[in-house]
Design an enzyme around this catalytic site. Structure first.
Site: not given
Ligand code: COA
Length: 260
Positions: A65, A111, A114, A134
Site C-alpha cells: 500500500a 498490500g 495480500e 507492516e
Molecule cells: N509506498 C510508497 N512508496 C513506495 C513504496 C510503498 N509501499 N514502496 C516503494 N516506494 C517508492 C519509494 O519511496 C521510492 O520513491 P522515490 O524514488 O520517490 O523516493 C520508489 O518507490 C523506489 O523505491 P526504493 O525504496 O528507492 O527502491 P529500493 O530498490 O531501494 O527498495 C523496497 C525496494 C521494496 C525494498 C523498498 O522500496 C521498500 O521497502 N518499500 C516499502 C515496502 C513496504 O513496507 N510495504 C508495505 C507497505 S504497507
C-alpha cells in the site's frame, strides 16, 4: 486522475498490469479504484474466462500500500482504508466468478502480497521477493494478510513472516505453498497464459461454482460441505453440464458457451 493500469485482452484471457513503476506499483486510492473497475469489467464480460494480474516492469509486482498516502491517517481513517480496500478489491477478486492468477514478477510486499493472496493461484518469477513488512511501520497487514497467509502456509510460518516482517524468495515461497510454481522471469507471462488457457477450456459455470464452494470452507458463517452439495446439484441444470456430458459421450471436445 491517472489510471496506472495496462489492460489487454487475449482471447478469453484478461490481463491487467499495475503500472506505477516510479513507486514500485504501490497501491494508492487511484490504483485501487482503477483495479476494482477493471476486475469488475472482466467479471461481467462473458468472453473473459480467466484474469491474470501482474506488475509492469521487472522490479515489482506491488511493493505494498502507498505508505506516503496513509502516513498522516488516524485510527478511523486507517480502519476505513482497510475495510474499503477489502470490500472494493480483495474480496471482489477472491469471491468473483472469474478465476484470477497472480503473476508475481518482483517485490510483492504488504498490500502487494495480500493482493496476490486474494487471487486464486500464484505463479512467481524466480527473482520475486515476498513478505508482509507492516510491523516495521507499526502496523499489521490490513488487506486480509493475517487471514489469508495462515490459510495458505499454516499458522506457525505465517506468524514468523508477519512478526519478523522478513522477505522470502520465490523458492521458499514454493516450499511453503505460498506460490504454485516458480519460473524464470522471462517465462512468467507465458506460463501464466498457458495455465489460463487450460482453465479457459473448462466450464466457466462449474469454475465459478468451485470458487464459491472452496471459499465457503474458509468462511466461518457457512458450511462448505453444504455449499458444495447445493452447487453440485444446481450444476445438473446448467447448459454447460449438458454440453460437457454430451461432448464426452460423442467423443468430442466440449465447447462451453461462456460465463453467465
Ligand atoms: N509506498 C510508497 N512508496 C513506495 C513504496 C510503498 N509501499 N514502496 C516503494 N516506494 C517508492 C519509494 O519511496 C521510492 O520513491 P522515490 O524514488 O520517490 O523516493 C520508489 O518507490 C523506489 O523505491 P526504493 O525504496 O528507492 O527502491 P529500493 O530498490 O531501494 O527498495 C523496497 C525496494 C521494496 C525494498 C523498498 O522500496 C521498500 O521497502 N518499500 C516499502 C515496502 C513496504 O513496507 N510495504 C508495505 C507497505 S504497507
Amino acid at each position: 486522475m491517472e489510471n496506472h493500469l495496462i489492460i489487454e485482452k487475449k482471447e478469453a484471457i484478461g490481463i491487467i498490469a499495475i503500472d506505477r513503476p516510479s513507486k514500485l506499483n504501490a497501491l494508492n486510492a487511484e490504483v485501487i479504484e482503477a483495479l476494482s473497475g477493471a476486475i469488475k469489467d472482466f467479471h461481467y464480460n462473458p468472453n473473459i474466462r480467466v484474469i491474470i494480474l501482474t506488475g509492469s516492469g521487472e522490479k515489482a509486482f506491488v511493493a505494498g500500500a502507498d505508505i506516503a498516502a496513509f502516513s498522516k491517517f488516524g485510527p478511523a481513517e486507517g480502519q476505513a482504508l482497510a475495510s474499503q480496500g477489502q470490500l472494493d478489491l480483495f474480496n471482489l477478486i477472491e469471491q468473483g466468478p472469474t478465476p484470477v492468477i497472480a503473476a508475481i514478477n518482483g517485490y510483492a510486499l504488504g498490500g502487494g502480497l495480500e493482493l496476490a493472496m486474494a487471487c486464486h493461484m500464484r505463479l512467481a518469477a524466480s527473482t520475486a521477493k515476498m513478505g508482509l513488512p507492516e510491523v516495521s511501520l507499526g502496523l499489521i497487514p490490513g488487506y486480509g494478510g493475517t487471514q489469508r497467509l495462515p490459510q495458505l502456509i499454516g499458522k506457525g510460518r505465517a506468524n514468523e513472516l508477519i512478526f519478523s516482517g522478513q522477505m522470502i524468495g520465490a523458492q521458499t515461497a514454493l516450499e511453503y505453498g505460498l506460490v504454485n510454481k516458480v519460473v524464470a522471469l522471462e517465462e512468467l507471462m507465458s506460463s501464466a497464459e498457458a495455465l489460463a488457457l487450460k482453465i479457459a477450456q473448462q466450464s466457466p459455470t462449474a469454475i465459478s461454482a468451485a470458487i464459491e464452494a472452496v471459499n465457503a470452507g474458509f468462511d466461518p458463517t457457512q458450511n462448505g460441505y453444504e455449499v458444495e452439495i447445493k452447487a453440485f446439484g444446481n450444476l445438473f441444470g446448467s447448459p454447460d453440464f449438458i454440453e460437457g456430458t454430451t461432448a464426452f459421450l460423442e467423443k468430442r471436445k466440449a465447447n462451453f458457451s461462456g460465463k453467465k
